[in-house]
Design a protein around this motif. Structure first.
Motif, PDB file in Angstrom:
ATOM      1  N   PRO A   1      11.220  -2.381   4.551  1.00 14.36           N
ATOM      2  CA  PRO A   1      10.251  -3.040   3.298  1.00 14.36           C
ATOM      3  C   PRO A   1       9.353  -2.091   2.924  1.00 14.36           C
ATOM      4  CG  PRO A   1      10.067  -3.969   5.644  1.00 14.36           C
ATOM      5  CD  PRO A   1      11.000  -2.935   5.901  1.00 14.36           C
ATOM      6  N   PHE A   2       9.139  -2.195   1.489  1.00 15.79           N
ATOM      7  CA  PHE A   2       8.095  -0.961   0.914  1.00 15.79           C
ATOM      8  C   PHE A   2       7.612  -1.869  -0.138  1.00 15.79           C
ATOM      9  CE2 PHE A   2      10.217  -0.128  -2.998  1.00 15.79           C
ATOM     10  CZ  PHE A   2      11.720  -0.450  -2.780  1.00 15.79           C
ATOM     11  N   SER A   3       6.717  -1.262  -0.877  1.00 13.26           N
ATOM     12  CA  SER A   3       6.407  -1.694  -2.228  1.00 13.26           C
ATOM     13  C   SER A   3       5.973  -0.561  -3.086  1.00 13.26           C
ATOM     14  CB  SER A   3       5.202  -2.845  -2.023  1.00 13.26           C
ATOM     15  OG  SER A   3       4.866  -3.289  -3.504  1.00 13.26           O
ATOM     16  N   CYS A   4       4.496  -0.033  -2.890  1.00 12.80           N
ATOM     17  CA  CYS A   4       4.147   1.194  -3.566  1.00 12.80           C
ATOM     18  C   CYS A   4       4.484   2.414  -3.500  1.00 12.80           C
ATOM     19  CB  CYS A   4       2.469   1.063  -3.611  1.00 12.80           C
ATOM     20  SG  CYS A   4       1.988   1.690  -2.024  1.00 12.80           S
ATOM     21  N   ARG A   5       5.182   2.805  -2.419  1.00 15.63           N
ATOM     22  CA  ARG A   5       5.503   3.915  -2.155  1.00 15.63           C
ATOM     23  C   ARG A   5       4.451   5.097  -2.194  1.00 15.63           C
ATOM     24  NH1 ARG A   5      11.020   4.869  -1.741  1.00 15.63           N
ATOM     25  NH2 ARG A   5      12.434   2.980  -2.156  1.00 15.63           N
ATOM     26  N   GLY A   6       3.274   4.909  -2.285  1.00 16.56           N
ATOM     27  CA  GLY A   6       2.288   5.679  -2.695  1.00 16.56           C
ATOM     28  C   GLY A   6       1.200   5.646  -1.533  1.00 16.56           C
ATOM     29  N   GLY A   7       1.337   4.941  -0.430  1.00 15.86           N
ATOM     30  CA  GLY A   7       0.292   4.763   0.647  1.00 15.86           C
ATOM     31  C   GLY A   7      -0.908   4.110   0.316  1.00 15.86           C
ATOM     32  N   ALA A   8      -0.464   2.881  -0.333  1.00 12.61           N
ATOM     33  CA  ALA A   8      -1.508   2.247  -0.771  1.00 12.61           C
ATOM     34  C   ALA A   8      -1.385   0.639  -0.521  1.00 12.61           C
ATOM     35  CB  ALA A   8      -1.907   2.095  -2.132  1.00 12.61           C
ATOM     36  N   CYS A   9      -0.369   0.060   0.189  1.00 16.47           N
ATOM     37  CA  CYS A   9      -0.207  -1.141   0.338  1.00 16.47           C
ATOM     38  C   CYS A   9       0.167  -1.761   1.621  1.00 16.47           C
ATOM     39  CB  CYS A   9       1.004  -1.589  -0.582  1.00 16.47           C
ATOM     40  SG  CYS A   9       2.678  -1.118  -0.037  1.00 16.47           S
ATOM     41  N   ALA A  10       0.654  -0.999   2.595  1.00  9.74           N
ATOM     42  CA  ALA A  10       1.054  -0.954   3.967  1.00  9.74           C
ATOM     43  C   ALA A  10       2.234  -1.975   4.149  1.00  9.74           C
ATOM     44  CB  ALA A  10      -0.067  -1.997   4.719  1.00  9.74           C
ATOM     45  N   ASN A  11       3.076  -2.338   3.041  1.00  7.83           N
ATOM     46  CA  ASN A  11       4.165  -3.078   3.288  1.00  7.83           C
ATOM     47  C   ASN A  11       5.178  -2.138   4.239  1.00  7.83           C
ATOM     48  OD1 ASN A  11       4.513  -5.591   1.730  1.00  7.83           O
ATOM     49  ND2 ASN A  11       3.361  -4.369   0.280  1.00  7.83           N
ATOM     50  N   CYS A  12       5.057  -0.927   4.161  1.00 10.27           N
ATOM     51  CA  CYS A  12       6.080   0.066   4.583  1.00 10.27           C
ATOM     52  C   CYS A  12       5.698   0.316   6.280  1.00 10.27           C
ATOM     53  CB  CYS A  12       6.340   1.186   3.823  1.00 10.27           C
ATOM     54  SG  CYS A  12       5.004   2.466   4.109  1.00 10.27           S
ATOM     55  N   ALA A  13       4.690  -0.365   6.530  1.00  5.71           N
ATOM     56  CA  ALA A  13       4.026   0.129   8.026  1.00  5.71           C
ATOM     57  C   ALA A  13       5.165   0.122   9.087  1.00  5.71           C
ATOM     58  CB  ALA A  13       2.988  -0.701   8.376  1.00  5.71           C
TER      59      ALA A  13
ATOM     60  N   ARG B   1       1.737   3.542  11.390  1.00  8.85           N
ATOM     61  CA  ARG B   1       1.735   4.672  10.205  1.00  8.85           C
ATOM     62  C   ARG B   1       2.724   4.123   9.145  1.00  8.85           C
ATOM     63  NH1 ARG B   1      -0.330   6.714  13.930  1.00  8.85           N
ATOM     64  NH2 ARG B   1      -0.015   8.742  15.069  1.00  8.85           N
ATOM     65  N   LEU B   2       2.626   4.854   8.079  1.00  8.86           N
ATOM     66  CA  LEU B   2       3.249   4.256   6.470  1.00  8.86           C
ATOM     67  C   LEU B   2       4.512   5.179   6.663  1.00  8.86           C
ATOM     68  CD1 LEU B   2       0.158   4.501   4.436  1.00  8.86           C
ATOM     69  CD2 LEU B   2       1.127   2.506   5.531  1.00  8.86           C
ATOM     70  N   SER B   3       5.774   4.348   6.387  1.00  5.29           N
ATOM     71  CA  SER B   3       7.209   4.990   6.526  1.00  5.29           C
ATOM     72  C   SER B   3       7.265   5.704   4.913  1.00  5.29           C
ATOM     73  CB  SER B   3       8.027   3.966   6.721  1.00  5.29           C
ATOM     74  OG  SER B   3       8.316   3.108   5.927  1.00  5.29           O
ATOM     75  N   CYS B   4       6.598   5.261   4.073  1.00  3.93           N
ATOM     76  CA  CYS B   4       6.842   5.933   2.899  1.00  3.93           C
ATOM     77  C   CYS B   4       6.164   7.269   2.659  1.00  3.93           C
ATOM     78  CB  CYS B   4       6.459   5.021   1.519  1.00  3.93           C
ATOM     79  SG  CYS B   4       4.469   4.895   1.391  1.00  3.93           S
ATOM     80  N   ASN B   5       5.158   7.524   3.653  1.00  2.00           N
ATOM     81  CA  ASN B   5       4.451   8.872   3.619  1.00  2.00           C
ATOM     82  C   ASN B   5       4.498   9.304   5.112  1.00  2.00           C
ATOM     83  OD1 ASN B   5       3.176   9.949   1.128  1.00  2.00           O
ATOM     84  ND2 ASN B   5       2.906   7.856   0.849  1.00  2.00           N
TER      85      ASN B   5
HETATM   86 FE1  FES Z   1       3.014   0.997   0.147  1.00  2.00          FE
HETATM   87 FE2  FES Z   1       4.188   2.707   1.821  1.00  2.00          FE
HETATM   88  S1  FES Z   1       5.095   1.623   0.321  1.00  2.00           S
HETATM   89  S2  FES Z   1       1.808   2.174   1.501  1.00  2.00           S
END
Ligand code: FES
Length: 125
Positions: free
Chosen positions: A58-70, A96-100
């Motif tokens: 799961p992901f959404s923003c890829r920028g550390g702002a949404c927590a979908n990738c937690a 943690r956030l997997s996108c970052n």
């Molecule tokens: Fe949004 Fe990682 S995808 S914080």
């Protein structure tokens, strides 16, 4: 990195805090997308590594702002250059956030797909 899908934990009534969580997962013969190992290159985020090895996390923003990738970090260390959503309390609990999230340790154990846990669900946009 050894990974485990939170859905597999919830389906079996296991607990995120179980000390033997990954041993249980190894004994449960889960599907390859639910539990397994994958290589994370030093310049890959965990999310990129999963995607580059053919998994859909799961992901959404890829920028550390949404927590979908937690993810929930059971073992190892990650750097987290961009985090605009998780508090220190979340981090202390192991989120943690997997996108970052970039590997700082040789070995990692993470539970992905934890975005629906109550403490994270309220953060998601
Ligand atoms: Fe949004 Fe990682 S995808 S914080």
């Amino acid at each position: 990195m050894e990974f485990l899908d939170y859905e597999a934990i919830a389906d079996r009534g296991w607990d995120l805090e179980d000390a033997d969580l990954f041993a249980k997962a190894a004994d449960a013969d889960l599907a390859p997308a639910d539990h397994g190992r994958l290589l994370v290159e030093p310049d890959e985020s965990l999310l990129e590594a999963a995607e580059n090895r053919g998994f859909s996390w799961p992901f959404s923003c890829r920028g550390g702002a949404c927590a979908n990738c937690a993810v929930y970090l059971v073992e190892g260390e990650l750097s987290q250059p961009a985090n605009h959503i998780l508090s220190e309390e979340h981090a202390e609990r192991g989120f943690r956030l997997s996108c970052n999230g970039y590997p700082l340790s040789e070995e990692l154990k993470v539970v992905f797909n934890v975005k629906h846990l109550p403490e994270l669900d309220e953060l998601r946009l």
